[in-house]
Scaffold this active site. Structure first.
Site, PDB file in Angstrom:
ATOM      1  CG  HIS A 176      -1.969  -1.014   1.244  1.00  0.00           C
ATOM      2  ND1 HIS A 176      -2.152  -1.850   2.314  1.00  0.00           N
ATOM      3  CD2 HIS A 176      -2.900  -1.370   0.320  1.00  0.00           C
ATOM      4  CE1 HIS A 176      -3.160  -2.674   2.059  1.00  0.00           C
ATOM      5  NE2 HIS A 176      -3.620  -2.409   0.850  1.00  0.00           N
TER       6      HIS A 176
ATOM      7  CE  LYS B 275     -13.550  -6.035   0.324  1.00  0.00           C
ATOM      8  NZ  LYS B 275     -12.280  -5.582  -0.224  1.00  0.00           N
TER       9      LYS B 275
ATOM     10  NE  ARG C   9      -1.908  -8.156  -4.591  1.00  0.00           N
ATOM     11  CZ  ARG C   9      -2.989  -7.918  -3.867  1.00  0.00           C
ATOM     12  NH1 ARG C   9      -2.992  -6.977  -2.973  1.00  0.00           N
ATOM     13  NH2 ARG C   9      -4.074  -8.629  -4.024  1.00  0.00           N
TER      14      ARG C   9
ATOM     15  CB  SER D 141      -4.642  -6.697   3.732  1.00  0.00           C
ATOM     16  OG  SER D 141      -4.213  -5.374   3.563  1.00  0.00           O
TER      17      SER D 141
END
Length: 162
Positions: A18, A42, A91, A129
Site C-alpha cells: 500500500h 468484508k 499486483r 493484507s
C-alpha cells in the site's frame, strides 16, 4: 497545481505494498486521500479505529496524505471530497480483471470519475493484507511486510510475538 486522488481500501492492515502505491501516486498527484472503508461485509480483522490509526502512523511522514474513513459508495465519497480520480494498486492479472470491472461500474455512476492503476515494485508485488493477516494470525513475523510504524500497535493490541 496537480490534483488530489483517493486511494480506497480496507487497509486491514496497511502494508508495504500500500505504501509503495501511495508513494507512486504522490509523483503524479499533490495529495493522496487514503480512504479507509468501514465495509463490515468484508468482516475486517482489525477495527476501523485501528485501521485508521495504522494508516495515519504509516503515512505520517509523507506530509500530503490524509487518512479518512468512509462508509458509502466510492463515487459519492469522491464527490463529497471534490476529487474525481481514484488510484488502485495492481499486483497480478487477477487484480486487473476485478479492478477493471469496478472501474467501469464507478464511471457508469459518475462520468467524470477516473481510475488510475499503479503497480507496486516487484519487491512488494506479492504482499496483500490477507497474506499479512494469515501470517499474523498464526504468530508469524510480518515485520518485513508492513510499515515499521504499525508494529507497536500490532504488538500492543493483538500478538505478543511479532
Amino acid at each position: 497545481m496537480r490534483k488530489a486522488c483517493i486511494y480506497p481500501g480496507t487497509f486491514d492492515p496497511i502494508t508495504n505494498g500500500h505504501l509503495d502505491v501511495i508513494k507512486r501516486a504522490l509523483t503524479f498527484f499533490d495529495k493522496v486521500v487514503v480512504a479507509v472503508a468501514i465495509n463490515d461485509n468484508k468482516k475486517p480483522y482489525f477495527s476501523i479505529e485501528d485501521r485508521i490509526a495504522m494508516s495515519k502512523d504509516a503515512t505520517k511522514n509523507f506530509g500530503n496524505v490524509e487518512v479518512v474513513a468512509f462508509d458509502n459508495l466510492l463515487v459519492d465519497f469522491a464527490k463529497e471530497q471534490g476529487v474525481a480520480t481514484v488510484i488502485r494498486g495492481l499486483r497480478a492479472v487477477s487484480d486487473f480483471e476485478y479492478e477493471l470491472q469496478i472501474g467501469y461500474a464507478n464511471s457508469s455512476l459518475w462520468d467524470k470519475f477516473e481510475t488510475v492503476y499503479l503497480m507496486p515494485t516487484l519487491q512488494n508485488a506479492f504482499i496483500s493484507s490477507s497474506i499479512v493477516r494469515s501470517i499474523y494470525h498464526y504468530g508469524g513475523d510480518v515485520s518485513h511486510l508492513v510499515p515499521k510504524e504499525i508494529l507497536p500497535l500490532l504488538k500492543e493490541r493483538y500478538v505478543s510475538n511479532i
